[in-house]
Design a protein around this motif. Structure first.
Motif, PDB file in Angstrom:
ATOM      1  N   HIS A  88       0.837  -1.205   0.000  1.00  0.00           N
ATOM      2  CA  HIS A  88       0.000   0.000   0.000  1.00  0.00           C
ATOM      3  C   HIS A  88       0.873   1.257   0.000  1.00  0.00           C
ATOM      4  N   ALA A  89       1.864   1.299   0.865  1.00  0.00           N
ATOM      5  CA  ALA A  89       2.750   2.460   0.937  1.00  0.00           C
ATOM      6  C   ALA A  89       3.501   2.649  -0.382  1.00  0.00           C
ATOM      7  N   HIS A  90       4.001   1.564  -0.939  1.00  0.00           N
ATOM      8  CA  HIS A  90       4.716   1.635  -2.223  1.00  0.00           C
ATOM      9  C   HIS A  90       3.810   2.200  -3.316  1.00  0.00           C
ATOM     10  N   GLU A  91       2.582   1.736  -3.370  1.00  0.00           N
ATOM     11  CA  GLU A  91       1.653   2.217  -4.393  1.00  0.00           C
ATOM     12  C   GLU A  91       1.271   3.676  -4.157  1.00  0.00           C
ATOM     13  N   GLN A  92       1.173   4.092  -2.899  1.00  0.00           N
ATOM     14  CA  GLN A  92       0.890   5.495  -2.605  1.00  0.00           C
ATOM     15  C   GLN A  92       2.055   6.388  -3.052  1.00  0.00           C
ATOM     16  N   VAL A  93       3.280   5.961  -2.793  1.00  0.00           N
ATOM     17  CA  VAL A  93       4.452   6.723  -3.224  1.00  0.00           C
ATOM     18  C   VAL A  93       4.500   6.803  -4.746  1.00  0.00           C
ATOM     19  N   ARG A  94       4.206   5.699  -5.413  1.00  0.00           N
ATOM     20  CA  ARG A  94       4.178   5.699  -6.882  1.00  0.00           C
ATOM     21  C   ARG A  94       3.118   6.670  -7.387  1.00  0.00           C
ATOM     22  N   MET A  95       1.943   6.662  -6.773  1.00  0.00           N
ATOM     23  CA  MET A  95       0.878   7.577  -7.179  1.00  0.00           C
ATOM     24  C   MET A  95       1.287   9.025  -6.933  1.00  0.00           C
ATOM     25  N   ASP A 133       4.283  10.242  -6.980  1.00  0.00           N
ATOM     26  CA  ASP A 133       5.239  10.582  -8.053  1.00  0.00           C
ATOM     27  C   ASP A 133       4.526  10.847  -9.375  1.00  0.00           C
ATOM     28  N   GLU A 134       3.563  10.007  -9.712  1.00  0.00           N
ATOM     29  CA  GLU A 134       2.820  10.192 -10.970  1.00  0.00           C
ATOM     30  C   GLU A 134       2.029  11.493 -10.955  1.00  0.00           C
ATOM     31  N   LEU A 135       1.364  11.775  -9.846  1.00  0.00           N
ATOM     32  CA  LEU A 135       0.580  13.006  -9.746  1.00  0.00           C
ATOM     33  C   LEU A 135       1.489  14.231  -9.764  1.00  0.00           C
ATOM     34  N   ALA A 136       2.649  14.131  -9.133  1.00  0.00           N
ATOM     35  CA  ALA A 136       3.603  15.248  -9.139  1.00  0.00           C
ATOM     36  C   ALA A 136       4.112  15.518 -10.551  1.00  0.00           C
ATOM     37  N   ALA A 137       4.333  14.449 -11.314  1.00  0.00           N
ATOM     38  CA  ALA A 137       4.801  14.617 -12.693  1.00  0.00           C
ATOM     39  C   ALA A 137       3.763  15.337 -13.559  1.00  0.00           C
ATOM     40  N   GLU A 138       2.499  15.195 -13.204  1.00  0.00           N
ATOM     41  CA  GLU A 138       1.413  15.848 -13.948  1.00  0.00           C
ATOM     42  C   GLU A 138       1.111  17.244 -13.411  1.00  0.00           C
ATOM     43  N   SER A 139       1.725  17.617 -12.287  1.00  0.00           N
ATOM     44  CA  SER A 139       1.397  18.865 -11.597  1.00  0.00           C
ATOM     45  C   SER A 139       2.391  19.967 -11.949  1.00  0.00           C
ATOM     46  N   SER A 140       1.923  21.200 -11.833  1.00  0.00           N
ATOM     47  CA  SER A 140       2.775  22.355 -12.111  1.00  0.00           C
ATOM     48  C   SER A 140       3.147  23.122 -10.844  1.00  0.00           C
ATOM     49  N   SER A 141       2.578  22.719  -9.701  1.00  0.00           N
ATOM     50  CA  SER A 141       2.817  23.443  -8.453  1.00  0.00           C
ATOM     51  C   SER A 141       2.386  22.570  -7.278  1.00  0.00           C
ATOM     52  N   ALA A 142       2.754  23.010  -6.078  1.00  0.00           N
ATOM     53  CA  ALA A 142       2.315  22.296  -4.874  1.00  0.00           C
ATOM     54  C   ALA A 142       0.794  22.286  -4.757  1.00  0.00           C
ATOM     55  N   PRO A 143       0.109  23.432  -4.972  1.00  0.00           N
ATOM     56  CA  PRO A 143      -1.356  23.378  -4.913  1.00  0.00           C
ATOM     57  C   PRO A 143      -1.960  22.414  -5.942  1.00  0.00           C
ATOM     58  N   ASP A 144      -1.354  22.326  -7.096  1.00  0.00           N
ATOM     59  CA  ASP A 144      -1.841  21.400  -8.116  1.00  0.00           C
ATOM     60  C   ASP A 144      -1.679  19.952  -7.648  1.00  0.00           C
ATOM     61  N   LEU A 145      -0.532  19.626  -7.044  1.00  0.00           N
ATOM     62  CA  LEU A 145      -0.319  18.275  -6.511  1.00  0.00           C
ATOM     63  C   LEU A 145      -1.316  17.973  -5.393  1.00  0.00           C
ATOM     64  N   GLU A 185       7.403   7.314   4.502  1.00  0.00           N
ATOM     65  CA  GLU A 185       7.760   7.313   3.076  1.00  0.00           C
ATOM     66  C   GLU A 185       6.830   8.214   2.274  1.00  0.00           C
ATOM     67  N   MET A 186       5.557   8.187   2.598  1.00  0.00           N
ATOM     68  CA  MET A 186       4.600   9.038   1.884  1.00  0.00           C
ATOM     69  C   MET A 186       4.883  10.509   2.163  1.00  0.00           C
ATOM     70  N   VAL A 187       5.064  10.861   3.426  1.00  0.00           N
ATOM     71  CA  VAL A 187       5.340  12.258   3.787  1.00  0.00           C
ATOM     72  C   VAL A 187       6.666  12.717   3.174  1.00  0.00           C
ATOM     73  N   ASP A 188       7.679  11.870   3.228  1.00  0.00           N
ATOM     74  CA  ASP A 188       8.973  12.227   2.638  1.00  0.00           C
ATOM     75  C   ASP A 188       8.862  12.484   1.140  1.00  0.00           C
TER      76      ASP A 188
END
Length: 181
Positions: A52-59, A61-73, A120-123
């Protein structure tokens, strides 16, 4: 079996998830559970939480790659949580929280796994917020708030059968993120 255990723990909690239910959902033969998981239910729960933690971290990362800012993420992550909750008919919770509330007092390994998963998620969120230009201390505080807020929204939205907690935490987190710029 790990994915089946993860799903059941998210729906029912740790204590209400029986090995027989995991076997039924996974379609695995009865003898295979103790072959693959000699530590029994505890080992299976630890591996499900790690997944679960691994999949959350992967998600993240994927959402961050699609985001343009912290509010967007933040928007994307909160929306993903809300959409997952709605898709499950308000039946799916977190894969880590039940280990904290139900299993951590009985097992050091369960306690360490759940703590490591949240860390790991918070980091990872902190890493992306820093990449978006937020100073490290503010990024860490905002990441803590985001993960804690989503955890709270999972519980309260499930109890209320309402998206209101998701809307509230999203608005609060976005205001906090904009104030840290």
């Amino acid at each position: 079996m790990i994915e089946a255990a993860r799903g059941l723990i998210r729906e029912r909690g740790l204590n209400a998830t029986a090995i027989s239910d995991v076997l039924e959902r996974s379609g695995a033969p009865k003898g295979s559970v103790y072959f693959h998981f000699p530590g029994g239910k505890s080992q299976l729960a630890v591996e499900a939480a790690a997944l679960h933690a691994h999949e959350q971290v992967r998600m993240i990362d994927e959402l961050a790659a699609e985001s343009s800012s912290a509010p967007d993420l933040i928007s994307r992550y909160v929306d993903a949580g809300r959409d997952g909750m709605l898709a499950s008919g308000y039946s799916r919770g977190c894969g880590l929280a039940p280990l904290v509330t139900e299993g951590a007092h009985d097992s050091e390994e369960i306690a360490e796994t759940s703590a490591r998963g949240f860390a790991e998620m918070v980091d990872r969120v902190t890493f992306h917020f820093v990449a978006f230009g937020i100073d490290r201390a503010s990024a860490r505080s905002l990441a803590d708030a985001m993960i804690a807020g989503v955890e709270g929204a999972l519980i309260t939205a499930r109890a209320l059968h309402s998206t209101s907690p998701w809307d509230s935490i999203k608005a609060s987190l976005l205001a906090y993120a904009r104030a840290t710029r």
